[in-house]
Design a protein around this motif. Structure first.
Motif, PDB file in Angstrom:
ATOM      1  N   ILE A  24       0.831  -1.209   0.000  1.00 58.69           N
ATOM      2  CA  ILE A  24       0.000   0.000   0.000  1.00 58.69           C
ATOM      3  C   ILE A  24       0.867   1.261   0.000  1.00 58.69           C
ATOM      4  O   ILE A  24       1.862   1.345   0.717  1.00 58.69           O
ATOM      5  N   LEU A  25       0.457   2.232  -0.818  1.00 56.63           N
ATOM      6  CA  LEU A  25       1.019   3.578  -0.773  1.00 56.63           C
ATOM      7  C   LEU A  25      -0.138   4.539  -0.571  1.00 56.63           C
ATOM      8  O   LEU A  25      -1.264   4.255  -0.992  1.00 56.63           O
ATOM      9  N   PHE A  26       0.128   5.676   0.043  1.00 55.32           N
ATOM     10  CA  PHE A  26      -0.889   6.717   0.095  1.00 55.32           C
ATOM     11  C   PHE A  26      -0.347   7.987  -0.539  1.00 55.32           C
ATOM     12  O   PHE A  26       0.854   8.266  -0.478  1.00 55.32           O
ATOM     13  N   TYR A  27      -1.241   8.706  -1.177  1.00 52.56           N
ATOM     14  CA  TYR A  27      -0.916  10.024  -1.729  1.00 52.56           C
ATOM     15  C   TYR A  27      -1.765  11.056  -1.016  1.00 52.56           C
ATOM     16  O   TYR A  27      -2.993  10.974  -0.991  1.00 52.56           O
ATOM     17  N   GLU A  28      -1.112  12.013  -0.420  1.00 50.76           N
ATOM     18  CA  GLU A  28      -1.747  13.159   0.215  1.00 50.76           C
ATOM     19  C   GLU A  28      -1.110  14.388  -0.421  1.00 50.76           C
ATOM     20  O   GLU A  28       0.096  14.368  -0.688  1.00 50.76           O
ATOM     21  N   PRO A  29      -1.863  15.440  -0.729  1.00 47.45           N
ATOM     22  CA  PRO A  29      -1.237  16.609  -1.345  1.00 47.45           C
ATOM     23  C   PRO A  29       0.037  17.017  -0.619  1.00 47.45           C
ATOM     24  O   PRO A  29       0.034  17.263   0.577  1.00 47.45           O
ATOM     25  N   GLY A  30       1.147  16.990  -1.337  1.00 49.43           N
ATOM     26  CA  GLY A  30       2.413  17.414  -0.762  1.00 49.43           C
ATOM     27  C   GLY A  30       3.313  16.310  -0.249  1.00 49.43           C
ATOM     28  O   GLY A  30       4.503  16.544  -0.004  1.00 49.43           O
ATOM     29  N   ARG A  31       2.798  15.082  -0.087  1.00 48.64           N
ATOM     30  CA  ARG A  31       3.652  14.003   0.397  1.00 48.64           C
ATOM     31  C   ARG A  31       3.028  12.641   0.117  1.00 48.64           C
ATOM     32  O   ARG A  31       1.834  12.522  -0.142  1.00 48.64           O
ATOM     33  N   MET A  32       3.877  11.594   0.182  1.00 47.93           N
ATOM     34  CA  MET A  32       3.414  10.223  -0.013  1.00 47.93           C
ATOM     35  C   MET A  32       4.012   9.340   1.062  1.00 47.93           C
ATOM     36  O   MET A  32       4.961   9.723   1.764  1.00 47.93           O
ATOM     37  N   GLY A  33       3.468   8.139   1.205  1.00 49.99           N
ATOM     38  CA  GLY A  33       4.011   7.191   2.165  1.00 49.99           C
ATOM     39  C   GLY A  33       3.720   5.772   1.733  1.00 49.99           C
ATOM     40  O   GLY A  33       2.723   5.507   1.054  1.00 49.99           O
ATOM     41  N   GLY A  34       4.620   4.837   2.104  1.00 47.80           N
ATOM     42  CA  GLY A  34       4.410   3.442   1.730  1.00 47.80           C
ATOM     43  C   GLY A  34       5.454   2.534   2.347  1.00 47.80           C
ATOM     44  O   GLY A  34       6.372   2.990   3.052  1.00 47.80           O
ATOM     45  N   ASN A  35       5.342   1.241   2.078  1.00 41.68           N
ATOM     46  CA  ASN A  35       6.273   0.248   2.599  1.00 41.68           C
ATOM     47  C   ASN A  35       7.690   0.553   2.127  1.00 41.68           C
ATOM     48  O   ASN A  35       7.898   0.892   0.961  1.00 41.68           O
ATOM     49  N   GLN A  36       8.653   0.398   2.978  1.00 39.31           N
ATOM     50  CA  GLN A  36      10.033   0.730   2.635  1.00 39.31           C
ATOM     51  C   GLN A  36      10.599  -0.147   1.528  1.00 39.31           C
ATOM     52  O   GLN A  36      11.530   0.258   0.819  1.00 39.31           O
ATOM     53  N   ASP A  37      10.033  -1.357   1.350  1.00 39.95           N
ATOM     54  CA  ASP A  37      10.526  -2.248   0.301  1.00 39.95           C
ATOM     55  C   ASP A  37       9.625  -2.258  -0.934  1.00 39.95           C
ATOM     56  O   ASP A  37       9.812  -3.065  -1.847  1.00 39.95           O
ATOM     57  N   ASN A  38       8.664  -1.348  -0.992  1.00 38.40           N
ATOM     58  CA  ASN A  38       7.788  -1.257  -2.146  1.00 38.40           C
ATOM     59  C   ASN A  38       8.580  -0.682  -3.325  1.00 38.40           C
ATOM     60  O   ASN A  38       9.175   0.389  -3.208  1.00 38.40           O
ATOM     61  N   PRO A  39       8.611  -1.373  -4.462  1.00 35.12           N
ATOM     62  CA  PRO A  39       9.402  -0.903  -5.607  1.00 35.12           C
ATOM     63  C   PRO A  39       9.050   0.515  -6.047  1.00 35.12           C
ATOM     64  O   PRO A  39       9.930   1.269  -6.483  1.00 35.12           O
ATOM     65  N   ARG A  40       7.780   0.899  -5.915  1.00 37.43           N
ATOM     66  CA  ARG A  40       7.377   2.258  -6.308  1.00 37.43           C
ATOM     67  C   ARG A  40       7.957   3.291  -5.347  1.00 37.43           C
ATOM     68  O   ARG A  40       8.408   4.354  -5.772  1.00 37.43           O
ATOM     69  N   VAL A  41       7.961   2.966  -4.067  1.00 38.31           N
ATOM     70  CA  VAL A  41       8.559   3.863  -3.069  1.00 38.31           C
ATOM     71  C   VAL A  41      10.061   3.968  -3.303  1.00 38.31           C
ATOM     72  O   VAL A  41      10.635   5.067  -3.276  1.00 38.31           O
ATOM     73  N   ILE A  42      10.690   2.821  -3.537  1.00 37.63           N
ATOM     74  CA  ILE A  42      12.137   2.805  -3.792  1.00 37.63           C
ATOM     75  C   ILE A  42      12.471   3.640  -5.029  1.00 37.63           C
ATOM     76  O   ILE A  42      13.463   4.384  -5.043  1.00 37.63           O
TER      77      ILE A  42
END
Length: 301
Positions: free
Chosen positions: A124-142
């Motif tokens: 899971i990733l979240f998008y909030e205006p101005g920032r994002m968050g997700g699993n540290q090993d998520n390829p999209r986050v990386i």
């Protein structure tokens, strides 16, 4: 639940005073002008800059990405207008980072989906205006963390919150530490079999949310009724133009409404068949500078 009213600033209406009376252009990014490594064909950049200068900076973009992920690309493409992000749920003036519109997800109903998604084992990733968050090993986050490492200017950087796993992200949401406009579910090759489970889960809440595929590995959850076309309609109110007259470009399922809903919506040659079927015209693929060549044709008319 957080809400943001549409903010209309007369500053966005001055473009009509400059240059030839060329149409506004709204292009998707990933798969349309931006490659998988986030790079853009130099010829496409050249054509876009040429169109910007000739039109009075009437080209912007509509993307599934988070708004502030695009600070550098907006500068690279001389984008002066607000951009549409998170699949139509956010409109942001990247020059000031002012959020002009945002459609936040319902906390209680989203909580149920996230709890079940964690049980299933989804990334899971979240998008909030101005920032994002997700699993540290998520390829999209990386990918975005690696992208940040290449950014030299401080003004182009943005915040990424990393979590040990989806369960930790869920606990953060339960504490109301973020208010998302979009949830992104990422599926590595090893988790492709879980896509059907996600669809079954989201079908239970079809009256509240919509699930759209933006890449072969990614599905985006937004409020029902949220899509790029509705984002374009709100954007058009800001710049005082008829959304149907805006030329649009796209490549994937989350572009269908935006391509179909205007008078001239173009699909790049590498687009999915469903998009090609509703497009005004199919142009060259991304690797052949499809969008750039069409802009050149528009300039030549």
């Amino acid at each position: 639940m957080k809400t943001t009213s549409l903010i209309i600033n007369e500053r966005w209406r001055i473009t009509k005073m400059f240059g030839k009376q060329l149409p506004y252009v709204m292009t998707d990014l990933d798969g349309t002008i931006s490659n998988h490594d986030l790079s853009i064909n130099p010829d496409t950049i050249k054509s876009i800059k040429k169109y910007q200068k000739a039109s009075g900076y009437k080209l912007a973009f509509c993307t599934g990405r988070l708004d502030v992920c695009n600070l550098k690309i907006a500068d690279d493409l001389n984008v002066q207008l607000p951009i549409i992000s998170c699949n139509g749920t956010v409109i942001t003036d990247l020059k000031t980072k002012e959020v002009l519109y945002a459609d936040y997800l319902n906390y209680d109903k989203l909580l149920i989906i996230l709890e079940k998604a964690v049980e299933i084992g989804l990334d899971i990733l979240f998008y909030e205006p101005g920032r994002m968050g997700g699993n540290q090993d998520n390829p999209r986050v990386i990918m975005w963390i690696d992208f940040l490492k290449t950014i030299k200017k401080e003004k182009h950087k943005f915040e990424i919150i990393t979590y040990k796993d989806s369960a930790e992200l869920l606990k953060s949401y339960q504490r109301k530490e973020f208010s998302p406009v979009q949830i992104v579910f990422y599926f590595s090759e090893a988790k492709q079999h879980l896509i059907s489970k996600l669809k079954e889960l989201c079908d239970l809440y079809a009256d509240d949310f919509v699930l759209a595929q933006s890449l072969t590995t990614m599905f985006n959850l937004t409020n029902k009724g949220a899509n790029k076309l509705n984002g374009l309609k709100k954007w058009s109110e800001i710049v005082n133009t008829d959304y149907r007259e805006v030329i649009t470009f796209g490549d994937n399922g989350n572009d269908i409404q935006m391509i179909q809903g205007v008078n001239k919506g173009y699909a790049v040659g590498n687009a999915i068949d469903e998009l090609k079927d509703v497009a005004y015209e199919v142009i060259e693929p991304i690797e052949a500078n499809g969008v750039g060549k069409q802009l050149e044709r528009i300039l030549g008319k």
